[in-house]
Design a protein around this motif. Structure first.
Motif, PDB file in Angstrom:
ATOM      1  N   ARG A  21      12.764  27.168 -28.279  1.00  0.00           N
ATOM      2  CA  ARG A  21      12.762  28.434 -28.034  1.00  0.00           C
ATOM      3  C   ARG A  21      14.107  29.093 -27.464  1.00  0.00           C
ATOM      4  NH1 ARG A  21       8.350  26.737 -29.284  1.00  0.00           N
ATOM      5  NH2 ARG A  21       6.493  27.815 -29.838  1.00  0.00           N
ATOM      6  N   THR A  22      15.107  28.255 -27.126  1.00  0.00           N
ATOM      7  CA  THR A  22      16.272  28.592 -26.501  1.00  0.00           C
ATOM      8  C   THR A  22      17.352  28.156 -27.623  1.00  0.00           C
ATOM      9  OG1 THR A  22      16.355  26.592 -25.269  1.00  0.00           O
ATOM     10  CG2 THR A  22      15.500  28.605 -24.171  1.00  0.00           C
ATOM     11  N   VAL A  23      18.013  26.911 -27.422  1.00  0.00           N
ATOM     12  CA  VAL A  23      19.117  26.607 -28.355  1.00  0.00           C
ATOM     13  C   VAL A  23      18.498  26.141 -29.693  1.00  0.00           C
ATOM     14  CG1 VAL A  23      20.468  25.919 -26.490  1.00  0.00           C
ATOM     15  CG2 VAL A  23      19.137  24.148 -27.371  1.00  0.00           C
ATOM     16  N   GLY A  24      17.218  25.650 -29.867  1.00  0.00           N
ATOM     17  CA  GLY A  24      16.536  25.404 -31.123  1.00  0.00           C
ATOM     18  C   GLY A  24      16.779  23.630 -31.156  1.00  0.00           C
ATOM     19  N   LEU A  25      15.954  23.664 -32.253  1.00  0.00           N
ATOM     20  CA  LEU A  25      16.128  21.936 -32.744  1.00  0.00           C
ATOM     21  C   LEU A  25      16.736  21.916 -34.140  1.00  0.00           C
ATOM     22  CD1 LEU A  25      12.321  21.122 -31.449  1.00  0.00           C
ATOM     23  CD2 LEU A  25      14.596  20.425 -30.369  1.00  0.00           C
ATOM     24  N   PRO A  26      16.945  20.930 -34.414  1.00  0.00           N
ATOM     25  CA  PRO A  26      17.545  20.670 -35.829  1.00  0.00           C
ATOM     26  C   PRO A  26      17.044  21.458 -37.159  1.00  0.00           C
ATOM     27  CG  PRO A  26      17.882  18.625 -34.862  1.00  0.00           C
ATOM     28  CD  PRO A  26      16.833  19.469 -34.020  1.00  0.00           C
ATOM     29  N   SER A  27      17.322  22.418 -37.516  1.00  0.00           N
ATOM     30  CA  SER A  27      16.654  23.243 -38.514  1.00  0.00           C
ATOM     31  C   SER A  27      15.291  23.852 -38.082  1.00  0.00           C
ATOM     32  CB  SER A  27      16.291  22.404 -39.937  1.00  0.00           C
ATOM     33  OG  SER A  27      17.633  21.843 -40.274  1.00  0.00           O
ATOM     34  N   TYR A  28      15.347  24.123 -36.957  1.00  0.00           N
ATOM     35  CA  TYR A  28      13.979  24.679 -36.291  1.00  0.00           C
ATOM     36  C   TYR A  28      14.235  25.477 -35.211  1.00  0.00           C
ATOM     37  CZ  TYR A  28       9.127  25.142 -34.776  1.00  0.00           C
ATOM     38  OH  TYR A  28       7.851  25.662 -34.489  1.00  0.00           O
ATOM     39  N   HIS A  29      13.987  26.833 -35.006  1.00  0.00           N
ATOM     40  CA  HIS A  29      13.964  27.615 -34.013  1.00  0.00           C
ATOM     41  C   HIS A  29      12.783  28.671 -33.949  1.00  0.00           C
ATOM     42  CE1 HIS A  29      15.417  30.831 -31.249  1.00  0.00           C
ATOM     43  NE2 HIS A  29      16.314  29.832 -30.611  1.00  0.00           N
ATOM     44  N   GLU A  30      12.150  28.572 -32.808  1.00  0.00           N
ATOM     45  CA  GLU A  30      10.805  29.466 -32.864  1.00  0.00           C
ATOM     46  C   GLU A  30      11.169  30.697 -31.743  1.00  0.00           C
ATOM     47  OE1 GLU A  30       7.175  30.398 -33.672  1.00  0.00           O
ATOM     48  OE2 GLU A  30       7.778  28.471 -34.126  1.00  0.00           O
TER      49      GLU A  30
END
Length: 141
Positions: free
Chosen positions: A84-93
């Motif tokens: 929810r902040t910097v995001g994960l690889p290919s994933y941002h909520e």
């Protein structure tokens, strides 16, 4: 409250927290498997690990269950925050995903708080004293 009652109470609350978190992640795993496969797989792995941790708390030696549950809960909180902040690889909520996000973070936090309280009340085990044989005294005349 006796140490035994505190131990059982903390284990019970932590076990229920682990079960709640596992169920929440199992419920939302199919959606995440379709959206981003590796996130759904991580949800399923984390759920199985939390179920094992809950079962481990019922054992005579609950320490492995405590550590497993604390590591998984901490990792899930970290993953939630990163997504929810910097995001994960290919994933941002972008949202907290109510009610699932709130329930999972709350239950993971409760598990960790119970572990900290349990660890603080746990008495260190002292090793048995060594058996020594009397040394014959030497008298000098």
């Amino acid at each position: 409250m006796s140490s035994r009652v505190a131990d059982l109470s903390l284990r019970g609350v932590a076990g229920l927290s682990a079960l709640l978190c596992a169920v929440v992640h199992i419920v939302i795993a199919p959606e995440h498997l379709q959206e981003m496969t590796y996130i759904g797989v991580l949800f399923l792995i984390g759920s199985v690990a939390l179920l094992l941790a809950a079962a481990g708390l019922a054992r005579r030696n609950p320490l492995p269950g405590w550590w497993l549950g604390t590591l998984i809960s901490g990792g899930m909180i970290l993953g939630f925050a990163l997504s929810r902040t910097v995001g994960l690889p290919s994933y941002h909520e972008g949202t907290w995903d109510p009610p699932y996000g709130v329930l999972s973070v709350a239950s993971e936090s409760v598990f960790i708080a119970c572990f900290v309280a349990w660890y603080g009340t746990e008495k260190p085990h002292t090793p048995p004293q060594q058996v020594t044989r009397p040394v014959p005294s030497l008298r000098v005349r």
